[in-house]
Design a protein around this motif. Structure first.
Motif, PDB file in Angstrom:
ATOM      1  N   ALA A  81       0.834  -1.203   0.000  1.00 36.82           N
ATOM      2  CA  ALA A  81       0.000   0.000   0.000  1.00 36.82           C
ATOM      3  C   ALA A  81       0.868   1.252   0.000  1.00 36.82           C
ATOM      4  O   ALA A  81       0.618   2.215  -0.739  1.00 36.82           O
ATOM      5  N   LEU A  82       1.908   1.248   0.823  1.00 37.77           N
ATOM      6  CA  LEU A  82       2.781   2.421   0.903  1.00 37.77           C
ATOM      7  C   LEU A  82       3.595   2.589  -0.372  1.00 37.77           C
ATOM      8  O   LEU A  82       3.864   3.712  -0.810  1.00 37.77           O
ATOM      9  N   GLN A  83       4.002   1.486  -0.981  1.00 42.88           N
ATOM     10  CA  GLN A  83       4.759   1.586  -2.226  1.00 42.88           C
ATOM     11  C   GLN A  83       3.889   2.117  -3.355  1.00 42.88           C
ATOM     12  O   GLN A  83       4.364   2.858  -4.218  1.00 42.88           O
ATOM     13  N   HIS A  84       2.596   1.735  -3.375  1.00 40.38           N
ATOM     14  CA  HIS A  84       1.674   2.325  -4.343  1.00 40.38           C
ATOM     15  C   HIS A  84       1.592   3.832  -4.132  1.00 40.38           C
ATOM     16  O   HIS A  84       1.603   4.618  -5.087  1.00 40.38           O
ATOM     17  N   ALA A  85       1.496   4.234  -2.867  1.00 36.65           N
ATOM     18  CA  ALA A  85       1.422   5.656  -2.559  1.00 36.65           C
ATOM     19  C   ALA A  85       2.688   6.369  -3.010  1.00 36.65           C
ATOM     20  O   ALA A  85       2.633   7.446  -3.617  1.00 36.65           O
ATOM     21  N   LEU A  86       3.843   5.776  -2.724  1.00 37.65           N
ATOM     22  CA  LEU A  86       5.106   6.384  -3.131  1.00 37.65           C
ATOM     23  C   LEU A  86       5.207   6.475  -4.646  1.00 37.65           C
ATOM     24  O   LEU A  86       5.688   7.483  -5.189  1.00 37.65           O
ATOM     25  N   GLY A  87       4.748   5.439  -5.344  1.00 36.32           N
ATOM     26  CA  GLY A  87       4.822   5.456  -6.799  1.00 36.32           C
ATOM     27  C   GLY A  87       3.989   6.555  -7.424  1.00 36.32           C
ATOM     28  O   GLY A  87       4.292   7.011  -8.527  1.00 36.32           O
TER      29      GLY A  87
END
Length: 438
Positions: free
Chosen positions: A199-205
């Protein structure tokens, strides 16, 4: 285990990040030293923009004092400024501005109601925050900021199902930083750390603003630190600071990772720098415990004195927080006082952090049978929390349940061998004594 119906791998999480300001505050993970470690710091507004916005709104309202929307906006800005600066004197200002807005526009004033909900969360008046969010949603079911307030309040109150539902409703209405990070925290609390990371990596992307990127990098680094990987966490905190050098939570995180890796001089220096910017109780207690672990008794006591002063200041400005000082007294003060404070907190909210803290205070007072029941309540969500496991193991050891104690102390040190500079060494020593190994 109850599964969160968040579509982590679908396009639901691929929307652009939104600038959320005050509504972005979210809970945090465990700390031996935090008040709510349920509440991770959220991203700041871009450098200087919030003070400038406050000044501009103050100027406009002097010219147009009957602008209800302007008063609601100013109230929300005051709540955000209190969070960013750790200065609770902004809370009464926020309260006055938001209520003035409601007086001017008492019907369907969703901005003021949501602002009051965020203010109630900030003051740890979580039941009030929940009720205000519910009131807002009843009149404006598409107002996504109210679901952020509701998710935070339900999380703190220990309403796990309700918190998950609020996070999902927030995701449905506004896939962005506010929803991604709350989703990640909910997933982490339920033992789904891989999903939380995704979830956080999606946000970062999807992040473009440096402050958004720093915020996401910091949250990913927190997952690494809580999983016992301080080297990876240190890299993540450094990446966050490279994106936004003024992001204080990443500086404090860097200090935690440095302490775990044995670079204590750098850790003390970075804690001092973070506290100089934002004197959060969490940072003060963590630095005090680090000094204590190094044999720096005077420096530790100075941090504890400052912690008490900060808590008194917060209380004078309407913050209701018996958790922080209860945690402090359980380990560094009067266990009986810790039990009194934490029973009061437990009467207001059945959150796992409070259950663990009260269990530990009861153990320190010698009431281990009651303590064990609360320690088991603290683990009901499946959160892999090293501090919880350590506390549970020590309580079981005191009750003569050595096999269970060995299992829980092993779990604590497996999950995070560096979970606390004072208690992790005790866990290792006690586990050695229980197993008869060296």
């Amino acid at each position: 285990m109850r599964r969160l119906p968040l579509a982590i791998t679908t396009t639901l999480l691929c929307g652009a990040l939104a600038a959320v300001g005050v509504w972005q505050e979210r809970p945090t993970a465990n700390s031996a030293a935090s008040s709510d470690n349920a509440r991770r710091d959220s991203r700041p507004l871009a450098g200087g923009s919030l003070p400038q916005a406050i000044t501009a709104d103050q100027r406009r309202l002097r010219v147009a004092p009957d602008d209800a929307s302007g008063w609601a906006r100013l109230g929300g800005e005051y709540v955000e400024q209190a969070r960013l600066s750790a200065d609770p004197s902004y809370y009464p200002k926020a309260d006055e501005a938001l209520h003035r807005s409601l007086t001017l526009a008492p019907k369907d004033n969703i901005e003021a109601l949501t602002g009051l909900g965020a203010l109630a969360n900030a003051r740890h008046q979580f039941a009030q925050a929940r009720d205000l969010a519910d009131q807002t949603i009843a009149s404006a079911p598409l107002h996504w900021q109210a679901y952020a307030v509701l998710a935070d309040a339900r999380t703190q109150l220990g309403d796990d199902t309700g918190a998950t539902e609020a996070v999902q409703a927030l995701l449905d209405r506004q896939p962005g930083t506010a929803s991604f990070t709350r989703a990640a925290y909910d997933l982490e609390q339920h033992g789904r750390t891989d999903d939380a990371r995704r979830a956080l990596q999606h946000a970062l992307g999807g992040a473009f603003d440096p402050a958004d990127k720093a915020f996401c990098q910091y949250q990913i680094a927190e997952l690494d630190r809580n999983a016992g990987h301080p080297d990876q966490a240190l890299t993540g905190y450094q990446q966050a600071l490279a994106e936004d050098a003024d992001y204080t939570p990443a500086l404090a995180g860097k200090a935690r990772a440095e302490a775990a890796l044995g670079n204590t001089s750098s850790a003390v220096r970075d804690y001092d720098s973070a506290i100089a910017k934002v004197p959060l109780p969490q940072y003060l207690l963590e630095l005090g415990e680090l000094h204590q672990s190094l044999g720096h008794a005077d420096q530790a006591q100075e941090q504890y004195r400052l912690l008490d002063a900060e808590q008194r200041l917060a209380a004078a400005n309407g913050v209701v927080d018996d958790l922080t000082m209860g945690q402090y007294h359980a380990d560094h003060g009067d266990p009986a006082q810790a039990v009194r404070l934490l029973r009061a907190e437990w009467s207001r909210r059945h959150n796992v952090l409070v259950a663990d803290a009260l269990a530990w205070a009861l153990h320190r007072q010698g009431a281990d049978t009651e303590a064990l029941d609360l320690a088991h309540q603290a683990q009901h969500t499946g959160w892999p929390n090293a501090l919880f496991a350590y506390h549970r193991g020590e309580i079981e050891h005191a009750l003569g349940r050595d096999a269970a104690a060995r299992d829980d102390l092993t779990e604590a040190l497996h999950d995070d061998p560096y979970f606390n500079p004072l208690q992790a060494p005790r866990a290792r020593a006690d586990l050695t004594a229980l197993t008869g190994t060296t």
